[in-house]
Design a protein around this motif. Structure first.
Motif, short mmCIF file in Angstrom:
data_model
loop_
_atom_site.label_atom_id
_atom_site.label_comp_id
_atom_site.label_asym_id
_atom_site.label_seq_id
_atom_site.Cartn_x
_atom_site.Cartn_y
_atom_site.Cartn_z
N ALA B 211 13.22 -7.46 5.51
CA ALA B 211 12.80 -6.31 4.41
C ALA B 211 11.33 -6.36 4.07
N PRO B 212 10.89 -7.37 3.61
CA PRO B 212 9.30 -7.09 3.37
C PRO B 212 8.41 -6.44 4.35
N ILE B 213 8.66 -7.14 5.70
CA ILE B 213 7.79 -6.54 6.66
C ILE B 213 8.15 -5.00 6.82
N ILE B 214 9.31 -4.62 7.00
CA ILE B 214 9.70 -3.22 6.97
C ILE B 214 9.08 -2.45 5.92
N ALA B 215 9.29 -2.81 4.59
CA ALA B 215 8.60 -2.11 3.48
C ALA B 215 7.15 -1.90 3.67
N GLN B 216 6.59 -3.14 4.15
CA GLN B 216 4.93 -2.79 4.30
C GLN B 216 4.68 -2.08 5.35
N LEU B 217 5.47 -2.03 6.46
CA LEU B 217 5.14 -1.05 7.60
C LEU B 217 5.02 0.27 7.30
N ILE B 218 6.18 0.54 6.50
CA ILE B 218 6.48 1.96 5.93
C ILE B 218 5.33 2.33 5.27
N TYR B 219 5.04 1.38 4.18
CA TYR B 219 3.82 1.90 3.36
C TYR B 219 2.59 2.03 4.29
N PHE B 220 2.13 1.33 5.17
CA PHE B 220 1.15 1.31 5.80
C PHE B 220 0.99 2.85 6.73
N ALA B 221 2.20 3.06 7.32
CA ALA B 221 2.49 4.31 8.04
C ALA B 221 2.31 5.59 7.31
N VAL B 222 2.88 5.42 6.06
CA VAL B 222 2.69 6.73 5.13
C VAL B 222 1.19 7.02 4.84
N SER B 223 0.65 5.96 4.43
CA SER B 223 -0.72 5.78 4.15
C SER B 223 -1.66 6.30 5.16
N ARG B 224 -1.44 6.12 6.60
CA ARG B 224 -2.26 6.66 7.59
C ARG B 224 -1.88 8.30 7.75
N LYS B 225 -0.74 8.54 7.66
CA LYS B 225 -0.35 9.68 7.85
C LYS B 225 -0.97 10.87 6.82
N ARG B 226 -0.95 10.21 5.36
CA ARG B 226 -1.65 10.91 4.52
C ARG B 226 -3.25 11.21 4.77
N GLU B 227 -3.80 10.17 5.35
CA GLU B 227 -5.12 10.17 5.63
C GLU B 227 -5.48 11.49 6.61
N TYR B 228 -4.56 11.36 7.70
CA TYR B 228 -4.69 12.57 8.59
C TYR B 228 -4.49 13.87 8.03
N LEU B 229 -3.62 14.04 7.04
CA LEU B 229 -3.30 15.19 6.50
C LEU B 229 -4.25 15.81 5.42
#
Lengths: 186, 406
Positions: B211-229
């Motif tokens: 769970a913590p790994i998934i949670a952090q991966l989601i967090y990082f993925a969202v963060s990267r996407k927000r940077e592109y946007l």
């Protein structure tokens, strides 16, 4: 009885939809108004900065009487413009006249060394930018509004309540489209 | 543009719901494991309570804590006019209701960030190094990127995502430690009670690890996407993608490291302040996309619109999936790229660059409470706030200035 209920239900849904579209259109129209107010603020700011600029420049640029007069006249034209169309055209003319003034100012090193002029130049260049960014946002809001007014089925509601198309603020002249070039590098 | 905010809201909701489910599942598993059979709902309640408290704490300390942590100083009206102008310009382009507060961080490493859950309370902060290295167009690109974060409600989204990920990490950590020290009534009391408990224990262990790994991966993925946007939005605000591209290159090329950044604050900056320049390879655990990729996408844009950014994104990444929500592409007006404003490159010996650097330094000194004495010989004496002596001697002409007099 059931048929009546179904009809009643459909009427309620329809009225709800009309209310939703109507409120959406009002919101969009208010956004357009607000966006225009922002453009207007910046246009007024430019208008108010010009006397100050003239005062600063006068002493250095005696040989550029024509350029200076063009700016003064363009400013007067803005003040005298009656209709919206006339105003937009006059504002475009003022932008172009200012652009020429700054272009000419390039060849006056004394003027360019004056801190007063430099800060005025940044102020006017930024105001020019703000006008174009506010205009950009205004046009975007207008397009949003016009899309909703023209597209089916919203256009039916728009027609009933008299929502018209809003007008874009375009600058037609290619020379006017460019903000005055301000060069700090030399 | 409006569609993009709406799409963002939907996405935030899905993300929060998904991560909340993960959190609930973890809570249930922990409850069953440590509390015995039937304690699952209690575990869920505890997990949600932890999350709730953490959200409240994060919400209460709000936007100011971040500015305080980075040692930012507020720019008042009349200070640093060019920075203020650029921020005002981008506020207009984004149609924000209010000009964000402006802060400067006294740090030679060029970087910038934005805070504020709502546009009404937003603030942007830039380092003094950024102001000294970038020209007007580049500064405009950076500010546009930060204003885009505010306009797209990214700060709120990242706050929610961050707190959720944090709660999951903490719970899993507590669970794993409890297990390590031989907790778990289910095991000690009901050994051999049947396979049911064993399966639950297994699920609980797997969840605690995964769970913590998934949670952090989601967090990082969202963060990267927000940077592109935010990059895409910046290009559409300024109509000049090259400004941001050049700024990103300059920021990445700087060898300096931001002193006040840590891993909690890193996702907020325009580029990751902790990664060394050049080593910014993209992987699942980075908060920011690699800079050279961001630059290449911006440079590949033919026009300055979301559609153009999406095209460039697919071209550079080589995939078919874009980064901008389709609904945002449908309603947008196409716009050409404008020319440079004419504010030339900032040269090393440029008098204007010196003037700009002096303005920034003066601002920092003033904000720190330094006293400024202009000696008639032309020297400017700068004295720190805790300078106790009653007089100061000018090092150039030897004139003695009385400090109490004025």
């Amino acid at each position: 009885m059931i048929a009546l209920l179904i009809v009643l239900g459909l009427v309620v849904i329809l009225v709800g939809w009309v209310i939703g579209v109507y409120n959406g259109l009002v919101g969009l129209r208010n956004r357009v108004k607000e966006a225009w107010a922002q453009v207007d603020v910046q246009l007024k700011r430019r208008f108010d900065l010009i006397p100050n600029l003239m005062e600063t420049v006068k002493g250095y640029m005696n040989h550029e009487r024509e350029t200076l007069e063009a700016v003064t006249q363009a400013r007067a034209a803005v003040a005298g413009a009656g209709s919206m169309d006339a105003r937009m055209q006059a504002e475009g003319g003022l932008g172009a006249a200012l652009g020429r003034l700054f272009a000419v100012a390039e060849s006056y090193p004394d003027l360019k060394a004056s801190t007063n002029f430099l800060s005025l130049q940044e102020e006017l260049a930024s105001t020019e930018n703000k006008i174009s960014f506010a205009r950009q946002f205004y046009n975007e809001s207008v397009m949003n509004m016009n899309n909703k007014v023209q597209m089916f089925p919203g256009n039916i509601v728009a027609g009933i309540f008299n929502f018209g198309n809003e007008k874009f603020f375009e600058v037609d002249d290619a020379a006017q489209r460019e903000a005055p070039k301000v060069d700090f590098s030399r | 543009m409006w569609e993009q905010i709406a799409a963002n809201r939907r996405k935030s909701f899905v993300l929060v719901a998904g991560a909340a489910l993960l959190l609930a599942a973890l809570g249930w598993a922990l409850g069953e494991y440590f509390g015995g059979q039937g304690a699952g709902p209690g575990g869920v309640a505890v997990a949600l309570a932890v999350w709730f408290v953490m959200t409240m704490v994060a919400w209460r300390q709000g936007d100011q804590v971040f500015l305080t942590m980075s040692g930012a100083k507020k720019v008042k009206d009349g200070d640093l006019p060019q920075l203020r102008n650029v921020v005002e310009e981008m506020t207009l382009a984004a149609g924000l209701p209010r000009v964000p507060d402006i802060y400067v961080i006294d740090d030679e490493a060029p970087n910038a960030f934005a805070t504020g859950r709502r546009p009404e309370t937003a603030a942007v902060a830039v380092t003094s190094g950024l102001l000294k290295t970038l020209n007007r167009d580049e500064l405009q690109g950076v500010i546009a990127h930060e204003i885009a974060h505010v306009r797209n409600r990214d700060i709120l989204l990242m706050l929610f995502a961050g707190v959720l990920a944090g709660a999951i990490v903490i719970l899993a950590e507590v669970g794993l430690r409890g297990m390590w020290f031989g907790g778990g009534r289910s095991r000690s009391r009901r050994d051999g009670d049947g396979g049911g408990q064993g399966i639950i224990a297994l699920i609980a262990v797997v969840l605690m690890i995964v769970a913590p790994i998934i949670a952090q991966l989601i967090y990082f993925a969202v963060s990267r996407k927000r940077e592109y946007l935010a990059d895409a939005s910046a290009a559409s605000f300024t109509r000049y993608p090259e400004g941001l591209a050049a700024a990103l290159e300059k920021i990445a090329a700087s060898p300096r490291k931001l002193a006040s950044a840590n891993s909690a604050t890193a996702p907020m900056y325009i580029i990751n302040p902790l990664k060394r320049a050049g080593k910014a390879a993209a992987n699942a655990t980075s908060t920011h996309p690699p800079i050279d990729e961001r630059v290449r996408i911006l440079r590949a844009m033919g026009r300055s619109s979301f559609a153009a950014y999406d095209e460039a994104f697919r071209q550079v990444k080589g995939g078919r999936r874009g980064v901008v929500p389709g609904s945002a592409l449908a309603e947008e007006k196409e716009a050409a790229v404008r020319g440079a404003s004419g504010d030339g490159p900032v040269l090393r010996d440029d008098p204007l660059r010196r003037e700009r650097a002096r303005q920034v330094d003066d601002f920092i000194y003033r904000a720190d409470g330094w006293q400024r004495i202009e000696c008639p010989c032309g020297t400017v004496l700068k004295l720190p706030a805790d300078f106790a002596a009653p007089r100061a001697r000018c090092p150039r002409c030897g004139r003695v200035h009385n400090l109490q007099g004025d």
